[in-house]
Motif scaffolding. Structure first.
Motif, PDB file in Angstrom:
ATOM      1  N   ILE A 112      -0.446  -8.145   7.036  1.00 12.51           N
ATOM      2  CA  ILE A 112      -1.897  -8.249   6.832  1.00 12.51           C
ATOM      3  C   ILE A 112      -2.576  -8.638   8.147  1.00 12.51           C
ATOM      4  O   ILE A 112      -3.645  -8.115   8.486  1.00 12.51           O
TER       5      ILE A 112
ATOM      6  N   ASP B 156      -9.880  -5.228   1.452  1.00  9.01           N
ATOM      7  CA  ASP B 156      -9.113  -4.596   0.387  1.00  9.01           C
ATOM      8  C   ASP B 156      -8.513  -3.312   0.956  1.00  9.01           C
ATOM      9  O   ASP B 156      -9.103  -2.234   0.855  1.00  9.01           O
TER      10      ASP B 156
ATOM     11  N   ALA C 193      -6.060  -1.580  -0.002  1.00 15.23           N
ATOM     12  CA  ALA C 193      -5.697  -0.591  -1.015  1.00 15.23           C
ATOM     13  C   ALA C 193      -6.859   0.345  -1.325  1.00 15.23           C
ATOM     14  O   ALA C 193      -6.647   1.461  -1.808  1.00 15.23           O
TER      15      ALA C 193
ATOM     16  N   ALA D 260      -3.953   0.713   6.481  1.00 14.35           N
ATOM     17  CA  ALA D 260      -3.716   0.483   5.053  1.00 14.35           C
ATOM     18  C   ALA D 260      -2.233   0.550   4.723  1.00 14.35           C
ATOM     19  O   ALA D 260      -1.741  -0.188   3.866  1.00 14.35           O
TER      20      ALA D 260
ATOM     21  N   ALA E  83      -0.634  -2.753   5.888  1.00 13.12           N
ATOM     22  CA  ALA E  83      -1.045  -3.887   5.064  1.00 13.12           C
ATOM     23  C   ALA E  83      -0.564  -3.796   3.622  1.00 13.12           C
ATOM     24  O   ALA E  83      -0.097  -4.787   3.059  1.00 13.12           O
ATOM     25  N   GLU E  84      -0.702  -2.637   3.013  1.00 10.97           N
ATOM     26  CA  GLU E  84      -0.506  -2.509   1.564  1.00 10.97           C
ATOM     27  C   GLU E  84       0.536  -1.488   1.162  1.00 10.97           C
ATOM     28  O   GLU E  84       0.705  -1.231  -0.022  1.00 10.97           O
TER      29      GLU E  84
END
Length: 149
Positions: free
Chosen positions: A17, A57, A59, A80, A83-84
Motif C-alpha cells: 500500500i 480505494d 480496488a 492498483a 496495492a490490491e
C-alpha cells in the motif's frame, strides 16, 4: 500535514500500500493522488489518534480509468495491482510507460518487496554466514526528483 502526508500516514506499515500510494503521489505530478479522483477519499472531520484524513480505494481504479490516456491507465492499473492485486499483464502495461514513470514503478516494486528492510547478510569464504549491522539500501530507491529524459 499535507494531503500527501495524510495519504502516507494512512498507508504506513503495509509495503504494498505504501508503494502504490507513493506511485500516485509522485507520478504524473501527483494528479492521481489528489482529492476529486473517484478512488481518493478525504475527511474534513477532525480525526482522533489512529484515524486517517485521506485514503485510496485502489480496488476502484480499474472501473474508473476508461477515459484516461493509455500511459495514465497503465500506470494506475500497475499501482492498483501492487496495492490490491488487481490483475494486470505486465507485457501489456510496462512497454507503454515513459522513462520517469518506469523509474517510479521499479522503485515501487523494490519497496513493495521490502528491499529497503533486507538485512545485510554476508557469506564468508568458509561457507558460514555473518549478519552485519543495519539494513541494505533499496534495490531501486525512489528517485529524488523526476529527471528530464
Amino acid at each position: 500535514m499535507t494531503h500527501a502526508d495524510d495519504l502516507r500516514a494512512w498507508a504506513k506499515g503495509v509495503y504494498t500500500i505504501e508503494a502504490a500510494t507513493e506511485l500516485l503521489i509522485r507520478g504524473f505530478g501527483g494528479k492521481f493522488a489528489a482529492p476529486g479522483n473517484p478512488w481518493v477519499y478525504t475527511s474534513n472531520e477532525p480525526q482522533g489518534p489512529g484515524q486517517v484524513n485521506a485514503w485510496i480505494d485502489f480496488a476502484a481504479v480499474p472501473d474508473e480509468v476508461g477515459v484516461l490516456s493509455g500511459g495514465e491507465r497503465r500506470f494506475l492499473l500497475l499501482a492498483a495491482s501492487v496495492a490490491e492485486g488487481v490483475p494486470v499483464i505486465l507485457r501489456d502495461v510496462v512497454p507503454g510507460l515513459d522513462r520517469e514513470n518506469l523509474d517510479l514503478v521499479l522503485a515501487a516494486i523494490a519497496h513493495a518487496g521490502g528491499s529497503h528492510e533486507h538485512s545485510d547478510v554476508r557469506f564468508n569464504e568458509d561457507g558460514s554466514m555473518s549478519l552485519r549491522k543495519g539494513y541494505l539500501d533499496s534495490l531501486h530507491p525512489w528517485p529524488r526528483a523526476l529527471r528530464a529524459v
